[in-house]
Scaffold this motif. Structure first.
Motif: not given
Length: 93
Positions: A24-47
């Motif tokens: 989520s904090i990668d300096p290169d935008p190409a390697y970051r999550y494309p949307s907050m929804r994708d990041m939220a899905e990964d956080l749900k998977r962690v839980r």
């Protein structure tokens, strides 16, 4: 917020959460999550103790996560394996 240092240390040792945070904090935008929804899905998977898309989860870790999510299936598989092994070795009639 965490009240004790060991709680924060445990958070950093969680490899899946660490991978999500790093992605989520990668300096290169190409390697970051494309949307907050994708990041939220990964956080749900962690839980839910599921593999995350932030990094490739090794097979052994995926099996471990499955065992955490489905302990009854894990115990049943172990017992079945022991019974089959005992039959093959001739220990059971």
């Amino acid at each position: 917020p965490f009240s004790r240092e060991e709680d924060y240390g445990h958070l950093l040792r969680n490899r899946q959460l660490n991978a999500v945070l790093c992605k989520s904090i990668d300096p290169d935008p190409a390697y970051r999550y494309p949307s907050m929804r994708d990041m939220a899905e990964d956080l749900k998977r962690v839980r839910r103790h599921e593999p995350v898309s932030a990094h490739k989860t090794p097979l052994v870790r995926r099996i471990g996560l499955f065992c955490i999510r489905h302990p009854i299936h894990f115990v049943s598989a172990i017992l079945l394996s022991l019974c089959v092994t005992a039959v093959i070795l001739g220990l059971l009639p």
